[in-house]
Design an enzyme around this catalytic site. Sequence first.
Site, PDB file in Angstrom:
ATOM      1  N   GLU A 101       9.978  47.096  12.257  1.00  0.00           N
ATOM      2  CA  GLU A 101      11.222  47.794  12.581  1.00  0.00           C
ATOM      3  C   GLU A 101      11.725  48.674  11.442  1.00  0.00           C
ATOM      4  OE1 GLU A 101      13.759  44.588  13.847  1.00  0.00           O
ATOM      5  OE2 GLU A 101      13.115  44.767  15.938  1.00  0.00           O
ATOM      6  N   GLU A 132      -3.405  28.811   9.879  1.00  0.00           N
ATOM      7  CA  GLU A 132      -2.259  28.506   9.030  1.00  0.00           C
ATOM      8  C   GLU A 132      -2.589  27.494   7.938  1.00  0.00           C
ATOM      9  OE1 GLU A 132       0.541  25.011  10.529  1.00  0.00           O
ATOM     10  OE2 GLU A 132       0.675  26.748  11.849  1.00  0.00           O
TER      11      GLU A 132
END
Length: 319
Positions: A101, A132
């Site tokens: 963004e 992860e």
Amino acid sequence: MTSTSSASPESSSYGELRAQLATLTTEAFRPELADIDRLPTLEIARIMNGEDETVPAAVAAQLPSIAAAIDATAERMARGGRLVYAGAGTAGRLGVLDASECPPTFNTDPAEVVGLIAGGPTAMVAAVEGAEDSKELAAADLDTLKLTADDTVVGISASGRTPYAVGAVEHARARGALTIGLSCNAGSALGTAADHGIEVVVGPELLTGSTRLKAGTAQKLVLNMISTITMIRLGKTYGNLMVDVRASNEKLRARSRRIVALATGASDEEIEAALAATDGEVKNAILTILGGVDGPTAARLLADSGGHLRAALGNATAG
């Protein structure tokens, strides 16, 4: 004959992990909510809303740490450094979201604010088995970016123990980059590993261990602060106006004109002329109107001021 048995290494490691998770606030079980599935929908919604109301207070308790991390980040970015988020699962997705963004909001280069998620782009929509759990994967992802001492790496992990996030911070710190550890448990491994530990303790989740809830909300709030306030410090705004907005669609083109109008009070004709003279650059257009300069002069003044419109205006009026 006496027989003996021993736990396999795999079951032993799972046992250790279970014991570790049991110590985390974000994983705690709440017996008072054990019958939540029997409640009316409206009551569940009220409970969730009440839970969410506690998050801003938890963030507020960490504001001094957040502010210190932002100032350090802005200082390095002003020297050409990058802001890199690194996390797994929900935490990684939130980092990618915040990074993605920044270009339309602040006209940053896509390489200036980067989101890394364990397992790569596929992990945005589907779990990537084992990603992860790998510190080595985090190090490899960061090496691809060719980190410098001016870069900032933000490890994001609700538990504060996720190997990918901890590994990213450890590797970045070893390379001389600034490191921030954002977690939702006190005394976390991630916070300890980072130059700046931000531990927003939101407490146990409504659904046991579902850290996409309060922990995710807290992380989003902090990431909003890190990127937004850093960009304010870098001169990407004029007051509370997004003067570096990139007009990539009709809505943003209309917003660009509104921003110039709010900053200058100029007529539509003046605004159109200013934008035409500056190739649609909002910040430059404002400077031509308020500073009484032409497009090339506005560009030079902004370059001399490092992109800070207030400083450029001061130089324009002083000249």
